[in-house]
Structures are given as C-alpha cells and as structure tokens.
Scaffold this motif. Sequence first.
Motif, short mmCIF file in Angstrom:
data_model
loop_
_atom_site.label_atom_id
_atom_site.label_comp_id
_atom_site.label_asym_id
_atom_site.label_seq_id
_atom_site.Cartn_x
_atom_site.Cartn_y
_atom_site.Cartn_z
N TYR A 15 -5.94 7.58 10.41
CA TYR A 15 -6.03 8.22 9.11
C TYR A 15 -5.42 9.62 9.18
CZ TYR A 15 -9.25 4.50 7.81
OH TYR A 15 -9.83 3.28 7.55
N GLY A 44 2.61 4.60 -1.88
CA GLY A 44 2.32 5.53 -2.96
C GLY A 44 3.39 5.40 -4.04
N ARG A 73 3.63 6.18 6.49
CA ARG A 73 2.33 6.21 5.80
C ARG A 73 2.16 4.95 4.96
NH1 ARG A 73 0.36 11.80 4.86
NH2 ARG A 73 1.89 13.23 5.75
N TYR A 74 0.95 4.43 4.96
CA TYR A 74 0.55 3.45 3.96
C TYR A 74 -0.85 3.83 3.49
CZ TYR A 74 -2.15 1.26 7.76
OH TYR A 74 -3.02 1.03 8.79
N GLY A 75 -1.18 3.42 2.26
CA GLY A 75 -2.46 3.83 1.70
C GLY A 75 -2.49 5.30 1.33
N CYS A 76 -1.32 5.89 1.07
CA CYS A 76 -1.26 7.30 0.67
C CYS A 76 -1.23 7.41 -0.85
CB CYS A 76 -0.03 7.97 1.28
SG CYS A 76 1.55 7.20 0.80
N GLY A 100 -3.32 9.07 3.76
CA GLY A 100 -2.91 7.71 4.06
C GLY A 100 -3.20 7.36 5.51
N GLY A 117 -7.70 8.08 4.20
CA GLY A 117 -6.89 6.87 4.10
C GLY A 117 -7.19 6.15 2.81
N TYR A 118 -6.20 5.50 2.24
CA TYR A 118 -6.34 4.80 0.95
C TYR A 118 -6.89 5.76 -0.10
CZ TYR A 118 -5.59 0.74 3.88
OH TYR A 118 -5.08 -0.16 4.76
N ASN A 131 0.82 -1.21 0.00
CA ASN A 131 0.00 0.00 0.00
C ASN A 131 0.86 1.26 0.00
OD1 ASN A 131 -2.89 -0.99 0.25
ND2 ASN A 131 -1.95 -2.04 1.98
#
Length: 207
Positions: free
Chosen positions: A180, A118, A157-160, A175, A205-206, A116
């Motif tokens: 969030y 970017g 960060r993940y889902g950014c 992200g 998020g995401y 996840n």
Amino acid sequence: LDFLRSYSTGDENAAFAIHALPETQMAVMRHELDYYGLEKAVFPSIPFGIDLATFSPGPEMQSKRGGLGAVVLPENRGVLVVGGHSGGGYLASTEVFNLDTETFSSGPSMESRRSNCGTAVLGDGRVVAVGGYDGTTEVLDPTTNTWSLGPNISSGRYGCAALPLGRHKILVIGGNGRSYLSTTEIIDLVSGTSTPGPEMSCQRGYC
C-alpha cells in the motif's frame, strides 16, 4: 437573503443550509419563504428521506467488469466505464452509458489492459486513466474519441484515486504497488511529466 440570492442564480444546493437550521429558526424561515412563494421549493410535500430510497436493476453492461473505472462525461455525454477484470482477464475495452436511452454501447478501446485504474475528467473534457498494475497513463481525446499514451508515473499503481486539478493536471493518490502507498503524484499533461506530490500521513489502498 443569502438563500434568495443563491436560489435566483440557480444554485441547486441553496436549500441545504436551511434544512440544517434549528427547528425554531427553520419555522421562521418557512414563514418567510411562504411570503415569497418559495416554501414548497425548499420543503416539498413529499420530503426526501433515506428510508424512502430504493434500488432497482439498471441496464446490463456488454461485458462483466470488476475493478472498473468510471467517470461522468461532461455536456451530458453519459458515463464512461473503463477497463476492469472480466473474470477471465484484464480488459482494455470501454463502454459508454447513454443517459437518454439508458443503454450501454462500446466505447474506444485503450492501448493497455487496466484493472483498478484511477480515472478522472479534465476541464476540457479529456479523460485520463492512471495505472492499473503498471506505471503508464492514457488520455482520451473527446474530439477524436481515441486514446493515446500520457506521461508515465514514477511507480506502478492500482487501486489509486485520480482527481482533476484544473484543465491539464491530475492528482494521483495512494493505491497499491508492491505494498500500500502513502505517496501522491501530480501529472501535468502540458509538460508531459509526473512529479511527486505531498505524502499522506498513512498508506491508502483502493482509496
């Protein structure tokens, strides 16, 4: 006239504005286009409709990947698939989809496992992978086809989302960290720094 100017310079989106016209104006435009021999270019005999679109199975990747990153490489070099989760663990591997053969092949492995994350392509062809459960970044050099560490971002960060800003900057948006995030960051590969960007009005998020 605006359409003819755009069409003559190779603007593939030139016809969109014509299709948005009211029916009466569109009828007049079709007559004018027919005079110039361009009516069929704007109104093909089998017009596209979402109800005509279909999906069919594509080529299989070499590894199972959930939460992967993907970017279209410039100069028709294909699609780069980055990291993800195999179901058994996070991945540092990448794959490249060849547009001509429609097959996947192994790409250069990253230095860290990322899921996840970017991903963004800069104007000079470099690919940047951002975060993926930590605050590090990596940069893929298209000339050497190798990854190297980039500037650290201020928070993991993940889902950014990651978007290119010119030839050497990346905008990182939202992200997930411990929660969030509504914050953004701007990565500058020339100075090797990451600085806070404008904060969004809500957490995303995401995104």
